[in-house]
Design an enzyme around this catalytic site. Structure first.
Site: not given
Ligand code: HMG
Length: 388
Positions: A79, A111, A233
């Site tokens: 991609e 992906c 994935h």
């Molecule tokens: P965010 O909003 O910054 O993170 O981004 P958050 O605040 O939700 O924190 C993440 C986790 O860390 C949470 O745990 C927190 O509690 C924890 P959860 O509730 O999820 O279990 N946390 C801590 N843990 C320990 N110590 C601390 C601490 N602080 C927080 N101090 C988000 C998270 C995934 C939204 C972001 O990284 C993002 O937007 N990523 C990109 C999109 C993505 O990867 N999506 C995945 C599904 S889609 C997919 O897989 C397809 C893709 O590969 C693309 C394609 O298909 O081409 C992306």
């Protein structure tokens, strides 16, 4: 006759940013990355590498020995396309010295596309068992700076040789699919970074898993208890842990937290230090499982959940072939990961901002990659790839 993955090899850049460094600059707790999303490092492509050089570097070990001339098709899943028209795989075909009679095509669905390529490759080989298909997935994951996605960047390529009577994993023909038109993650043609609704994307991923599994159960006699390990994935490793917890709940498998962890933890090792490599990531996860599990996996069944935003999900299965260890490239992968160089936050920004010039002029690129192939420059809009 079985059909599946005969050999697998991956490549990632020699540069990485430790997410502790990113956290320090952002004033974030590093545990948010190390534990919260389960990632430690992210690979950053050198100025003289792109999806073509990464793909050729991943595939080189598979064509160095015998069998180059048996490759009748090269499928290139990405991609991170470099051209709207020409397939990136054609450059790879030349760099690898493949036969003139080998067809080449590029595939895209976020992906998921490497899985589409794998399934189509298996179908081609089933039709002509003396032929081989080279499936390559190669991607550079890029999000905007200072967004939640920034810590989930990475880069990597994986190459798989698909053949009859494979030495690594035979792939079953039954698959469970789920497709839905959603905007969780996308990259319009005019952007170099993805747009993402992060939290929503994780929800859709989990929904697609449930739906694809339910469909798989309709078409396959296999149930949860038939599987010893699962490859998901891997946008970040916590995602796989969440997905597996959900599948265990959904199937009422009643596994303890330790048993659940045992079924996926070895798949996460490489990706934790490479980052998201989009369509390559699940297959780097498979390599990690095969290369880092001490117990003999021969005869064990693996469940795969492939997800591509937008979205397509697919659940399918495969069985590890006895003697698989003899066909692995374990030492090469370990040496490559161990030799990587850590970069500072300033160096990361420099690599991040590096863009291929689009003025049609003559440009040479600094040497950075330690891979066998590099992008030497661009002239009159033509990328120039050379061996190093
Ligand atoms: P965010 O909003 O910054 O993170 O981004 P958050 O605040 O939700 O924190 C993440 C986790 O860390 C949470 O745990 C927190 O509690 C924890 P959860 O509730 O999820 O279990 N946390 C801590 N843990 C320990 N110590 C601390 C601490 N602080 C927080 N101090 C988000 C998270 C995934 C939204 C972001 O990284 C993002 O937007 N990523 C990109 C999109 C993505 O990867 N999506 C995945 C599904 S889609 C997919 O897989 C397809 C893709 O590969 C693309 C394609 O298909 O081409 C992306």
């Amino acid at each position: 006759m079985s059909v599946g993955i005969d050999e697998i090899s991956f490549y990632t850049s020699n540069y990485f940013l430790d997410l502790k460094t990113l956290a320090q600059v952002q004033g974030t707790d590093p545990d948010k990355y190390y534990t919260g999303i389960g990632q430690e490092k992210m690979g950053m492509a050198a100025p003289d590498e792109d999806v073509v050089t990464m793909a050729a570097n991943a595939a080189l070990p598979l064509v160095e020995g015998e069998g180059r001339d048996q490759v009748r098709t090269l499928m290139f899943a990405t991609e991170t396309g470099i051209d709207q028209s020409k397939a990136a795989g054609i450059y790879v075909h030349r760099l690898l010295g493949l036969n003139d009679n080998c067809r080449v095509v590029e595939m895209k669905q976020a992906c998921y596309s490497a899985t589409a390529a794998l399934q189509m490759a298996c179908a081609l080989v089933a039709r002509k068992p003396d032929s081989k298909v080279l499936v390559i997935a190669s991607d550079i994951a890029r999000y905007d700076l200072d967004t939640p996605g920034e810590a989930t960047q990475g880069c990597g390529a994986v190459a798989m040789m698909i053949s009859a009577n494979p030495r690594l994993v035979s792939i079953d023909p039954e698959v469970g699919n789920y497709t839905e038109d959603v905007m969780d993650f996308w990259r319009p043609n005019y952007r170099s970074t993805a747009l993402v609704d992060g939290k929503y994307s994780t929800k859709i991923y989990l929904k697609a898993l449930k739906k694809a599994w339910d469909h798989f159960r309709e078409v396959s006699p296999l149930d949860f208890s038939d599987f010893s390990h699962f490859c998901y994935h891997l946008p970040f490793s916590r995602m796989a842990q969440k997905a597996h917890q959900q599948l265990v709940r959904h199937t009422k498998a009643g596994l303890s937290a330790e048993e659940q962890e045992r079924q996926i933890n070895k798949t996460l090792m490489y990706n934790r230090t490479i980052g998201n490599s989009y369509t390559a990531s699940m297959y780097i996860g498979l390599t990690s499982l095969l290369e880092n599990t001490d117990a003999d996996l021969s005869g064990k069944r693996i469940g795969f959940f492939s997800y591509g935003s937008g979205c397509v999900g697919e659940f399918f299965s495969g069985t590890v072939v006895p003697g698989y260890r003899d066909a692995l490239h374990l030492q090469r992968h370990r040496d490559m990961l161990a030799a990587r160089q850590e970069i500072s936050h300033d160096e990361y920004l420099q690599l991040y901002r590096n863009q291929i010039p689009d003025d049609g002029g003559e440009h040479r690129f600094d040497e950075g990659t330690t891979g066998h192939f590099r992008l030497a420059g661009i002239s009159h809009h033509k990328r120039e790839y050379v061996p190093r």
